[in-house]
Design an enzyme around this catalytic site. Structure first.
Site, PDB file in Angstrom:
ATOM      1  N   LYS A 197      11.241  15.346 136.768  1.00  0.00           N
ATOM      2  CA  LYS A 197      12.612  15.778 136.429  1.00  0.00           C
ATOM      3  C   LYS A 197      13.471  16.004 137.657  1.00  0.00           C
ATOM      4  O   LYS A 197      14.657  15.681 137.685  1.00  0.00           O
ATOM      5  CB  LYS A 197      12.554  17.078 135.621  1.00  0.00           C
TER       6      LYS A 197
ATOM      7  N   HIS B 297       7.782  25.719 128.797  1.00  0.00           N
ATOM      8  CA  HIS B 297       7.633  24.621 127.853  1.00  0.00           C
ATOM      9  C   HIS B 297       8.065  23.272 128.380  1.00  0.00           C
ATOM     10  O   HIS B 297       7.692  22.242 127.838  1.00  0.00           O
ATOM     11  CB  HIS B 297       8.408  24.940 126.564  1.00  0.00           C
ATOM     12  N   HIS B 298       8.888  23.253 129.419  1.00  0.00           N
ATOM     13  CA  HIS B 298       9.370  21.967 129.918  1.00  0.00           C
ATOM     14  C   HIS B 298       9.019  21.782 131.379  1.00  0.00           C
ATOM     15  O   HIS B 298       9.730  21.105 132.096  1.00  0.00           O
ATOM     16  CB  HIS B 298      10.881  21.862 129.714  1.00  0.00           C
ATOM     17  N   SER B 299       7.952  22.432 131.832  1.00  0.00           N
ATOM     18  CA  SER B 299       7.654  22.368 133.260  1.00  0.00           C
ATOM     19  C   SER B 299       6.218  21.969 133.542  1.00  0.00           C
ATOM     20  O   SER B 299       5.692  22.241 134.594  1.00  0.00           O
ATOM     21  CB  SER B 299       7.935  23.727 133.905  1.00  0.00           C
TER      22      SER B 299
END
Lengths: 213, 366
Positions: free
Chosen positions: A62, A16-18
């Site tokens: 990130k 979900h965050h990649s």
């Protein structure tokens, strides 16, 4: 308006965050997509983005938040829509974006030990792309390897490869190679996440295969 | 079990970490899972746990920074010696030079002809194909001053075949005989061939000749026929030429009067069989009763010289309406239609003009 947005994988944050969202945004005509690769670029390009009158999406990888690098204290701008040649070379052009720039630079020594002199280009602005710098470089070297994080299908590298095939076919000594993530959801397990993403070894193998074509 | 404690890598981007605080004193025993020390990266602090039981020996001091994978301490159990440390523990990417690329041959580009003369790879290929002409004085207009194929073409116009010529020569290599009024189809790059069959109620050779001649005048860009002459192929022209590859370069042109109509279909069948068996390299046939309209001012009668196959000039060939050759079995049949084969240079006559001309013929025949 400039929108800062995070992108990229590698911080063990699972699916979900990649995501690598740059190809999504590149497909929206009118948006300017800026993708810095170093702290110096982050400051200079952000200033330029804010001063630009277009809607700009400023992508921040990130993994790069922890990166150290010299940044001037005074105000400065880095020109948008202009690729940066990170390193000059004669045999092969490597176009790398964001976190991949450091990976490409890291592979330089290995490539040199194999006798491959690589030219590394960091597009800095993904759309509109500074085609000219890439074209001049590929015309010189005759070989192109695109190093891109994110799935291979319809990625930013696909657009660059198509552009080169369309406009620079005559100059190519080998087919354009893409080194990308696998076409799968990003895994949570660190071992699997590292497996999915492009590595130095993948890059070197792609360069070797282009040289031996 | 003894082991070296290495600086952990908490994220793919982590390059180095700092030993914050030793939680176990130098020389003290640790249990598996005990926190040994804190590791500081940027603003994060993590505890490093012991992987095995043993006696901890500090190697780095508090506040020391080490690259990921570097040894910071050791845990040893009695009787188990650790191997001596040898510099950095940074993992190496295993790269072996592939056998296809020996060390001295790594850069095929450097020093090659393409680089010395600054030709693009495609231009180099073309340059070799056209017999490596001298390139002194040529200036490249490509990226980095490279000589492109277009540069080569503009500087050596005589020797460089155009793209369409290259394509057509490749088509020709695989070209099969095809049914038409002129059995030979031999494109020469810019040549355009139109074949059209028009039903015709009543065949009169004078009508056809008049229609063709007025059509050539009516369609403006057909002016390539500046001085149109008509040749009746049924009289004394070359009926066919045969280059028999099995017998070497033997060519024997035969005229219509030498062969006779009955013989024609048999010869045709025989030649097709030989051609399909690969025995003949070239098959050239013109059916009896054909008329050829050609531009005499440009090509003269030379086009009918024995041994010269096909027409390179603009021509309109009108086939015999009474007889048609079945290409499958070589038989004749009687048909009420006229076959027209229009051969023009596409650089002189546009496709639309050619079609306009053929449509005009069609309307005048009906």
């Amino acid at each position: 308006m400039t929108v800062r947005a995070v992108t990229g994988s590698g911080i063990r944050c699972a699916y979900h965050h990649s995501q690598c969202i740059e190809p999504w945004l590149m497909n929206v005509p009118g948006l300017v997509i800026v993708a810095p690769a170093t702290p110096y670029e982050a400051k200079g390009l952000l200033t330029a983005s804010i001063r630009n009158n277009n809607p700009v999406v400023f992508l921040e990888h990130k993994l790069l938040y922890n990166m150290k690098g010299d940044v001037p204290e005074e105000h400065y701008e880095i020109e948008l829509f202009k690729s940066h040649i990170e390193k000059e070379g004669t045999d092969i052009t490597i176009v790398a974006t964001m976190a991949m720039v450091a990976l490409a630079k890291k592979a330089v020594k290995k490539l040199e030990s194999l006798g491959i002199s690589a030219e590394i280009i960091n597009p800095r602005t993904l759309f509109p792309l500074d085609k000219e710098t890439i074209k001049v470089s590929v015309a010189k070297t005759g070989r192109l390897v695109i190093l891109q994080e994110g799935p291979k299908v319809m990625g930013a590298g696909a657009e660059m490869g198509a552009m080169i095939a369309e406009e620079l076919f005559e100059y190519l000594k080998a087919p354009v190679k893409r080194v990308t993530s696998l076409d799968v959801p990003v895994a949570f397990a660190p071992v699997l996440e590292d497996y999915i993403n492009p590595s130095e070894e993948h890059l070197i193998k792609a360069c070797q295969s282009a040289m031996n074509f | 079990m003894s082991y070296y404690v290495e600086m952990p890598r908490y994220g793919a981007n982590m390059e180095e970490g700092t030993v914050g605080e030793w939680l176990v004193q130098d020389g003290s025993p640790v249990q598996k899972g005990d926190p040994i020390c804190t590791i500081e990266i940027e603003k994060l602090t993590n505890e490093l746990l012991a992987e095995e039981e043993g006696v901890l020996k500090h190697i780095l001091q508090e506040g020391d920074t080490a690259a990921c994978g570097d040894v910071i301490a050791s845990v040893s159990t009695e009787g188990e010696e650790l191997p001596a440390l040898t510099g950095s523990h940074e993992p190496e990417v295993a790269v072996t030079p592939s056998p296809a690329m020996p060390a001295e041959d790594k850069k095929p580009a450097a020093g090659s002809e393409a680089d010395v003369m600054n030709l693009t790879p495609k231009a180099l290929k073309l340059w070799e194909e056209i017999g490596k002409p001298d390139l002194t004085g040529i200036s490249g207009t490509g990226y980095g001053g490279k000589v492109t194929r277009d540069d080569l073409r503009s500087c050596c116009t005589n020797s460089v075949p155009s793209e369409s010529e290259i394509i057509s020569s490749r088509i020709q290599e695989t070209n099969l005989p095809r049914p038409s009024v002129s059995a030979e189809y031999r494109p020469t790059g810019t040549e355009m061939v139109f074949i059209k069959s028009i039903p015709m109620a009543q065949f009169r050779i004078e009508d056809i000749a008049a229609a063709v001649l007025s059509g050539l005048e009516k369609v403006p860009s057909m002016r390539v026929f500046q001085n149109t002459d008509v040749r009746d192929m049924s009289k004394d022209s070359i009926l066919w030429t045969v280059v028999d590859s099995a017998d070497g370069e033997r060519a024997f042109p035969m005229t219509y009067s030498e062969v006779g109509l009955e013989d024609y279909s048999l010869r045709w069948k025989e030649k097709m069989d030989r051609a399909s068996a690969g025995l003949e390299s070239s098959v050239s046939l013109t059916p009896p009763g054909a008329m050829v309209f050609y531009d005499a001012s440009q090509y003269g009668l030379d086009i009918f010289k024995p041994g010269l196959s096909g027409f390179n000039g603009p021509s309109v060939t009108v086939g015999s309406p009474g007889n048609r050759i079945n290409i499958q079995d070589g038989s004749f049949s009687s048909v009420r239609e006229v076959s027209i084969c229009l051969t023009v240079d596409s650089s002189l006559v546009s496709r639309s003009a050619a079609l306009q001309f053929l449509n005009y013929l069609e309307s005048s025949f009906q």
